[in-house]
Structure formats: structure tokens, C-alpha cells
Design a protein around this motif. Structure first.
Motif, mmCIF file in Angstrom:
data_model
loop_
_atom_site.group_PDB
_atom_site.id
_atom_site.type_symbol
_atom_site.label_atom_id
_atom_site.label_comp_id
_atom_site.label_asym_id
_atom_site.label_seq_id
_atom_site.Cartn_x
_atom_site.Cartn_y
_atom_site.Cartn_z
ATOM 1 N N ASP A 65 0.867 -1.166 0.000
ATOM 2 C CA ASP A 65 0.000 0.000 0.000
ATOM 3 C C ASP A 65 0.904 1.215 0.000
ATOM 4 O O ASP A 65 1.385 1.653 1.033
ATOM 5 N N ILE A 66 1.150 1.755 -1.186
ATOM 6 C CA ILE A 66 2.103 2.861 -1.310
ATOM 7 C C ILE A 66 1.661 4.044 -0.465
ATOM 8 O O ILE A 66 2.469 4.684 0.180
ATOM 9 N N HIS A 67 0.369 4.321 -0.430
ATOM 10 C CA HIS A 67 -0.118 5.495 0.289
ATOM 11 C C HIS A 67 0.148 5.380 1.773
ATOM 12 O O HIS A 67 0.671 6.299 2.394
ATOM 13 N N LYS A 68 -0.205 4.246 2.396
ATOM 14 C CA LYS A 68 -0.112 4.135 3.849
ATOM 15 C C LYS A 68 1.271 3.694 4.296
ATOM 16 O O LYS A 68 1.829 4.234 5.243
ATOM 17 N N SER A 69 1.823 2.685 3.655
ATOM 18 C CA SER A 69 3.083 2.144 4.122
ATOM 19 C C SER A 69 4.223 3.124 3.970
ATOM 20 O O SER A 69 5.163 3.123 4.742
ATOM 21 N N PHE A 70 4.172 3.958 2.949
ATOM 22 C CA PHE A 70 5.316 4.812 2.664
ATOM 23 C C PHE A 70 5.034 6.299 2.863
ATOM 24 O O PHE A 70 5.891 7.130 2.639
ATOM 25 N N ALA A 71 3.805 6.658 3.264
ATOM 26 C CA ALA A 71 3.490 8.024 3.667
ATOM 27 C C ALA A 71 3.864 9.061 2.611
ATOM 28 O O ALA A 71 4.637 9.965 2.866
ATOM 29 N N LEU A 72 3.316 8.914 1.410
ATOM 30 C CA LEU A 72 3.482 9.955 0.405
ATOM 31 C C LEU A 72 2.726 11.202 0.852
ATOM 32 O O LEU A 72 1.704 11.103 1.532
ATOM 33 N N PRO A 73 3.193 12.393 0.462
ATOM 34 C CA PRO A 73 2.447 13.609 0.809
ATOM 35 C C PRO A 73 1.100 13.608 0.089
ATOM 36 O O PRO A 73 0.924 12.947 -0.947
ATOM 37 N N PRO A 74 0.122 14.346 0.616
ATOM 38 C CA PRO A 74 -1.231 14.327 0.034
ATOM 39 C C PRO A 74 -1.260 14.662 -1.452
ATOM 40 O O PRO A 74 -2.019 14.051 -2.211
ATOM 41 N N CYS A 75 -0.438 15.643 -1.886
ATOM 42 C CA CYS A 75 -0.463 16.022 -3.302
ATOM 43 C C CYS A 75 -0.046 14.853 -4.190
ATOM 44 O O CYS A 75 -0.664 14.595 -5.231
ATOM 45 N N ALA A 76 0.991 14.134 -3.784
ATOM 46 C CA ALA A 76 1.465 13.000 -4.586
ATOM 47 C C ALA A 76 0.427 11.888 -4.605
ATOM 48 O O ALA A 76 0.202 11.239 -5.641
ATOM 49 N N ARG A 77 -0.221 11.647 -3.458
ATOM 50 C CA ARG A 77 -1.268 10.622 -3.413
ATOM 51 C C ARG A 77 -2.392 10.949 -4.392
ATOM 52 O O ARG A 77 -2.869 10.086 -5.132
ATOM 53 N N ASP A 78 -2.823 12.225 -4.392
ATOM 54 C CA ASP A 78 -3.924 12.622 -5.276
ATOM 55 C C ASP A 78 -3.526 12.567 -6.741
ATOM 56 O O ASP A 78 -4.337 12.190 -7.606
ATOM 57 N N ILE A 79 -2.295 12.962 -7.038
ATOM 58 C CA ILE A 79 -1.826 12.900 -8.432
ATOM 59 C C ILE A 79 -1.804 11.452 -8.904
ATOM 60 O O ILE A 79 -2.211 11.142 -10.033
ATOM 61 N N LEU A 80 -1.355 10.547 -8.047
ATOM 62 C CA LEU A 80 -1.335 9.124 -8.408
ATOM 63 C C LEU A 80 -2.752 8.593 -8.598
ATOM 64 O O LEU A 80 -3.016 7.798 -9.505
ATOM 65 N N ASP A 81 -3.662 9.005 -7.737
ATOM 66 C CA ASP A 81 -5.036 8.492 -7.793
ATOM 67 C C ASP A 81 -5.820 9.041 -8.974
ATOM 68 O O ASP A 81 -6.588 8.317 -9.615
ATOM 69 N N VAL A 89 1.522 22.280 -11.356
ATOM 70 C CA VAL A 89 0.843 20.989 -11.271
ATOM 71 C C VAL A 89 0.769 20.495 -9.824
ATOM 72 O O VAL A 89 -0.205 19.840 -9.430
ATOM 73 N N ILE A 90 1.790 20.807 -9.019
ATOM 74 C CA ILE A 90 1.778 20.412 -7.604
ATOM 75 C C ILE A 90 0.816 21.311 -6.834
ATOM 76 O O ILE A 90 0.021 20.848 -6.003
ATOM 77 N N LYS A 91 0.872 22.603 -7.138
ATOM 78 C CA LYS A 91 0.033 23.571 -6.432
ATOM 79 C C LYS A 91 -1.449 23.273 -6.630
ATOM 80 O O LYS A 91 -2.274 23.467 -5.722
ATOM 81 N N SER A 92 -1.795 22.767 -7.811
ATOM 82 C CA SER A 92 -3.203 22.492 -8.090
ATOM 83 C C SER A 92 -3.737 21.320 -7.266
ATOM 84 O O SER A 92 -4.955 21.148 -7.147
ATOM 85 N N PHE A 93 -2.826 20.523 -6.708
ATOM 86 C CA PHE A 93 -3.247 19.390 -5.880
ATOM 87 C C PHE A 93 -2.942 19.636 -4.398
ATOM 88 O O PHE A 93 -3.000 18.706 -3.593
ATOM 89 N N CYS A 94 -2.617 20.876 -4.061
ATOM 90 C CA CYS A 94 -2.246 21.195 -2.680
ATOM 91 C C CYS A 94 -3.411 20.893 -1.737
ATOM 92 O O CYS A 94 -4.573 21.179 -2.048
ATOM 93 N N SER A 95 -3.088 20.310 -0.582
ATOM 94 C CA SER A 95 -4.115 19.920 0.379
ATOM 95 C C SER A 95 -3.888 20.615 1.714
ATOM 96 O O SER A 95 -2.761 20.767 2.175
ATOM 97 N N LYS A 96 -4.963 21.019 2.346
ATOM 98 C CA LYS A 96 -4.875 21.643 3.663
ATOM 99 C C LYS A 96 -4.447 20.639 4.731
ATOM 100 O O LYS A 96 -4.066 21.028 5.838
ATOM 101 N N ASP A 97 -4.531 19.346 4.412
ATOM 102 C CA ASP A 97 -4.112 18.316 5.362
ATOM 103 C C ASP A 97 -2.600 18.093 5.350
ATOM 104 O O ASP A 97 -2.074 17.363 6.193
#
Length: 334
Positions: A226-242, A316-324
Motif C-alpha cells: 500500500d504505497i499510500h499508507k506504508s510509505f506516507a506519500l504527501p497528500p499532493c502526490a497521493r492525489d496525483i497518483l489516484d 501541477v503540484i500547487k493544483s493538488f495542494c491539500s490543507k491536510d
């Protein structure tokens, strides 16, 4: 000049050394002191390997991860600023986790935590250390081992250069220093190593429980990825991947590759992830999806050098910026 106890016999030094810096027994890393070129040696870690390291004949790099356990964890502060190192040491001590500082071979410091002979779950150790790094606002600092466990796609993990390399000890490098005494080397390195206090796994459990870390990160099951949970990607990277992207595919690919490298994914696995990701992209203005060749090129650039920034200002990163995101929260609080 660093003093050490020359009265100890070689076999006694090896015994002390291996009690602290042990890992996989069938493979080790090394590098050419002249060219700095690294390589992996798939041979047993015999006493002569360690002796050659201590004598300065050939460096030894240890693969700390043994299946899903480790006997040590190392944080790589690759800059000369001592302040984050001191903060880390003090914060670790707050959790009853002694941290020991080594001057690295080139620049910066390694901060090591040691566990008892049977080792601890690497997932627990990494979770706690990464939490401490978050607390001192250094989330991007590299942690070894880089993974929670070995698997068929990653049989060895990543090696880290061991301390006490003979050629560099004489220059005051790869030795342990006292952060409470102006980072001066301990006068007797062997006496210092012999008196290190290993951390029991129960201390990690208490730290995890105290900080309620389990719900956020969880310890991954043996065969799950589970790339998202096991490796703790930042929220922007998670959303870009999803979600994929509609613009700036190459920039997004490069930044994702940087994150995948940072969390310890091998190059070939990162390529698989990014090829799957590319199928989610919906380019606008009649443009085509990023090609496999372009993905490989961007990933090679990301893996060839050390890129640590999140590049939050990239469109492209800024457009996926998350308040979390911790970085977003920290910026708003300043």
C-alpha cells in the motif's frame, strides 16, 4: 586525530563492531574512495570484510533490513548544520530512545539508534523515527532502512556506509561525536561503542501508543503493498497518483518519481507504478499521454540525483495542494 583503544585485539573490535552494525549476512555494499562509485557485493559478510573496513582497506556498507526486522536505524542528515541533529537527539531522548551521532564520510551526520540482538520490527522503528523528524520539522531526511520489509522485488533494501572506516577515522570522519560537547569525537571510540544502550521494542510500542501513530500509518501486513499508507506519500502526490493529471505530465512524472525514490521504491517498481498512473491522465488541447520512453527518462533523472524539495510552487503540484499537508499547515502558521 581520533584516539582509540589500540590495546583491544582485532577479534574483540570485530565483536563490538558487529554487535552494533549487523544486518544481512550474504551481501554488503562498498564504494571506491577515489571515484566514490558504489557497488553491491553478493558475498558473505566474513570477519575479513569488517577487518578490511576498520583498517581502511575497503569500505563496508551494511544492509540493515533483515526480512522485517532491524537491529539499528540511521537518520542521514546530509548537511553541515548541527542544529537539526541536536534537536533530533533531544527529541529522541524525550521518548527514552538514545541517539548517537556519527560524522559522515563526506558531509553531514548520521544519527543512529540501536536495538537489542533480536532486533525490532522495522515498520515500528521507522514509524517512530519519522514521527520524531516530523516533530522537529525535518520530514524529508532520509532514514535507513528505507523499507518496512524485504520482498521478492526488493531482496536486500539499501545499504548505509558503516562508521569507523580506517582511512577516514584519522581525518575525524566516520567517528562518533558528542553533540553536548561541540561535536568533539569521543576520545575512545571502542569504549564508546561498547557502552551503547540498545532500545527494547517495548519503548517503540510505548512511543507509538503515546502519539497515537497506529491509526495514521499502521504497520503493513507482510505481503501487502500500500504505497499510500506504508510509505506516507504527501497528500499532493497521493492525489496525483489516484487521479492523474491533464497538464504538465512530465513535471508531474518527475516529482512522483522523486517521491517514489525517497520512500525507497526500486527503479523498476517505480516505472510500473508510473506507467499505470499515466493511463489515468486526461491531456487537454489535443495532447497525447506521456509515453513509456518519457516516463523512463523522467524517472532516470529523479533516481540519478538526490532531490529533496516538494516543489510546492510548481503549477501541477500547487493544483493538488491539500490543507491536510503538514507543509501547508506549517506555511500558514508562519
Amino acid at each position: 586525530m581520533v584516539a582509540s583503544n589500540n590495546q583491544l585485539k582485532t577479534n574483540e573490535k570485530v565483536k563490538i563492531f558487529i554487535s552494533r552494525f549487523s544486518g544481512l549476512k550474504n551481501v554488503y555494499g562498498t564504494y571506491d574512495p577515489k571515484t566514490k562509485r558504489c557497488c553491491v557485493i553478493k558475498q558473505p559478510v566474513e570477519d575479513k570484510v569488517l577487518i578490511n573496513h576498520l583498517k581502511g582497506m575497503r569500505p563496508y556498507g551494511v544492509f540493515l533490513l533483515m526480512d522485517d526486522r532491524t537491529r539499528a536505524i540511521a537518520v542521514d542528515f546530509d548537511h553541515l548544520d548541527p542544529d537539526p541533529v541536536v534537536l533530533f537527539v533531544h527529541r529522541a531522548q524525550h521518548y527514552q530512545i538514545p541517539a548517537y551521532v556519527e560524522v559522515s564520510k563526506s558531509k553531514g551526520f548520521h544519527v543512529c539508534n540501536f536495538f537489542d540482538e533480536k532486533g525490532v520490527l522495522a515498520a515500528k522503528a521507522r514509524m517512530v523515527i519519522q514521527h520524531i523528524l516530523q516533530e522537529i520539522e525535518c520530514p524529508d531526511v532520509e532514514v535507513f532502512p528505507k523499507q518496512d520489509r524485504l520482498n521478492s522485488a526488493n531482496q536486500y533494501g539499501n545499504f548505509i556506509n558503516a562508521p569507523m572506516f580506517g582511512q577516514l577515522v584519522r581525518k575525524g570522519k566516520t567517528v562518533f561525536v558528542d553533540p553536548n560537547d561541540s561535536f568533539n569525537p569521543y576520545p575512545d571510540q571502542w569504549d564508546f561503542l561498547a557502552t551503547i544502550h540498545p532500545v527494547p521494542e517495548s519503548v517503540l510500542d510505548e512511543t507509538i501508543e503515546m502519539n497515537d501513530l497506529r491509526p495514521q500509518n499502521g504497520i503493513s501486513k507482510p505481503n501487502s503493498i500500500d504505497i499510500h499508507k506504508s510509505f506516507a506519500l504527501p497528500p499532493c502526490a497521493r492525489d496525483i497518483l489516484d487521479q492523474g493529471v491533464s497538464e504538465n505530465q512530465r513535471v508531474a512524472c518527475f516529482r512522483l518519481a522523486v517521491h517514489l525514490k525517497r520512500i525507497g521504491l526500486p527503479f523498476d517498481i517505480a516505472m510500473v507504478v508510473l506507467k499505470v498512473w499515466s493511463l489515468k491522465n486526461q491531456p487537454i488541447n489535443g495532447k497525447q499521454r506521456i509515453t513509456d520512453h518519457e516516463i523512463k527518462s523522467q524517472t532516470q533523472w529523479a533516481y540519478e540525483k538526490e532531490y529533496r524539495g516538494y516543489c510546492c510552487g510548481e503549477p501541477v503540484i500547487k493544483s493538488f495542494c491539500s490543507k491536510d499537508c503538514p507543509l501547508f499547515q506549517r506555511t500558514k502558521s508562519q
